[in-house]
Write an enzyme that holds these catalytic residues in place. Structure first.
Site, short mmCIF file in Angstrom:
data_model
loop_
_atom_site.label_atom_id
_atom_site.label_comp_id
_atom_site.label_asym_id
_atom_site.label_seq_id
_atom_site.Cartn_x
_atom_site.Cartn_y
_atom_site.Cartn_z
N PHE A 180 97.05 17.27 10.70
CA PHE A 180 98.49 17.51 10.59
C PHE A 180 99.14 16.72 9.47
CE2 PHE A 180 98.41 13.61 13.08
CZ PHE A 180 99.50 12.90 12.58
N GLU A 282 86.05 13.34 6.58
CA GLU A 282 87.04 12.36 6.13
C GLU A 282 87.78 11.91 7.38
OE1 GLU A 282 89.71 10.20 5.39
OE2 GLU A 282 90.93 11.98 5.00
N CYS A 316 95.51 8.29 6.48
CA CYS A 316 94.23 7.62 6.68
C CYS A 316 94.11 6.40 5.77
CB CYS A 316 93.07 8.59 6.44
SG CYS A 316 93.15 9.44 4.86
#
Length: 452
Positions: A180, A282, A316
């Site tokens: 998202f 990832e 991230c």
């Protein structure tokens, strides 16, 4: 140090739901979207799965709805993508690059409304939303150049009159499961490169950003159809865990690229490996910045601020741990708190806002649990620490803590703007602490003497 409630209210901006609805309507219309949208594309639009509503995390209002894929839809989509891959791989690589170039131009023409949709649906501030679309455009530029550079080698053979040629071949069908927090860019990075290499792509975006997935696919589909190419080269199968799980297990998907949590990524990797497929993962990060005693403090404070607060801590690569040398620790903390006090929280479409909402109510609960864990594990809240329940959206205060480097909460990725600060005396100590977590991804060192 804590900001008083009155000051906190000055730093937060609510906005009219009627204005939000007008913005939503104009944005959807510009992208060819409606209140209800089909979420499956494999050369034709369809969808027979459940209908999911996309919710604006800043207002709690429904933006629109998407009818997702069921397993039968996915099966047809994978069949179509497999057939399309056979046609697409026969197109010369530079001509594949030309199609990607046209997609790049089509994305650029829609960069403003698409960036607004990212802000409305995901919650990141508008400059980040537009910047994310630009990332897709940039990788498309790179892919176009790459399409003329897919060279192999000529290798000498030990046999007289013979040589060996290296030729790169497409893998076939690439499945992209994206998260998202980057609902445009992650797919773009994967699809642009996959396409110039001759692969068809099947995309499953996050269910909570399904409108963005449909909007991007409409842009790409128009380019393919204009060039009389199979639309299934860029297929879409909107859905949740059931669709993602099926993609991971299906032998027709030669490579699965997954972006998301470490726990889910581990399951995807095992499923793909069990059928001897290829995977690209990832996953999470627990990123750190080390600020040494000779660092440029002004530069470091500005950098830490956006690294920790940008996208409301939902990247991230978000900085979650800050190691400060004892000589500059107190000064740096004081200046960082002053910088945090200036952060404006609110409508991600409004100019000057730096921190938008978290994506879901669940994310707010995770933030609150993280703050409680800090306190329970001997840490202190230096700034923030509160969910802003007086606002209708999923807003929280960017938070600074002081806590031990080995506290369990520090070693856990919390997808929210919580920055743990830790004092160190020796650079080797800071590097060791930087490396002691189970999640890597990115690290930074601020110093004016890198040669040391």
């Amino acid at each position: 140090m804590f900001v008083q409630p009155s000051a906190r209210l000055l730093r937060t901006r609510a906005f009219s739901t009627s204005a939000a609805r007008r913005t939503t309507s104009v944005t959807l219309k510009a992208l060819g979207l409606d209140a209800y949208n089909l979420g499956v594309y494999n050369g034709a639009w369809g969808g027979n799965g459940t209908i999911v509503e996309s919710v604006n995390p800043a207002t709690g209002e429904v933006i629109g709805a998407v009818q997702q894929a069921n397993l039968s839809d996915l099966n047809q989509t994978l069949d179509n993508a497999s057939q399309a891959a056979k046609i697409w791989r026969s197109v010369p690589a530079p001509k594949r690059g030309e199609i990607v170039r046209q997609m790049r131009n089509a994305l650029f023409a829609k960069i403003e409304p698409l960036g607004k949709l990212v802000a409305l649906e995901m919650g990141k501030i508008l400059p980040e939303g537009i910047g994310e679309v630009q990332e897709y455009i940039d990788i498309a530029d790179y892919a176009v150049g790459l399409s003329r550079m897919l060279n192999g080698q000529v290798v000498p053979s030990e046999r007289a009159g013979h040589m060996m040629m290296e030729v790169w071949n497409p893998v076939g069908v690439v499945g992209v499961i994206s998260a998202f927090n980057f609902p445009v860019a992650v797919y773009g990075w994967n699809s642009a490169i996959s396409m110039v290499c001759g692969n068809s792509v099947v995309w499953k975006g996050a269910p909570t950003t399904a409108l963005t997935s449909v909007a991007v696919t409409k842009i790409l589909a128009e380019v393919l159809e204009t060039n009389n190419l199979p639309g299934a080269i860029c297929s879409l199968a909107s859905g949740g865990a059931e669709i993602g799980n099926a993609i991971a297990h299906d032998k027709r998907v030669d490579l699965v690229s997954f972006t998301g949590s470490t726990n889910t990524g581990r399951k995807v990797a095992l499923a793909v490996q069990a059928r001897f497929g290829k995977s690209l993962l990832e996953l999470g990060g627990n990123n750190a910045i080390i600020v040494h005693n000779d660092a440029d403090i002004d530069l470091a404070v500005r950098s830490v601020l956006f690294a920790a607060v940008g996208t409301a801590g939902q990247r991230c690569t978000t900085t979650r741990r800050l190691f400060l040398h004892a000589d500059i620790h107190d000064t740096f903390i004081e200046r960082l708190i002053k910088a945090y006090e200036q952060i404006k929280i609110g409508n991600p479409l409004e100019s000057g806002i730096l921190c938008g909402p978290l994506h879901t109510k669940q994310s707010v609960r995770a933030f609150e649990q993280g703050v409680e864990d800090v306190k329970a594990q001997g840490g202190k809240i230096l700034h923030g620490g509160n969910a802003l329940h007086h606002l209708v959206g999923n807003f929280v205060e960017p938070t600074i803590t002081s806590i031990a480097h080995d506290a369990p909460v520090v070693h856990r990725e919390i997808f929210a703007p919580i920055l743990h600060t830790i004092k160190y005396d020796d650079i080797s100590e800071a590097v060791a602490w930087n490396n002691e977590v189970g999640q890597g991804l990115s690290s930074s060192l601020f110093t004016t003497s890198p040669e040391k």
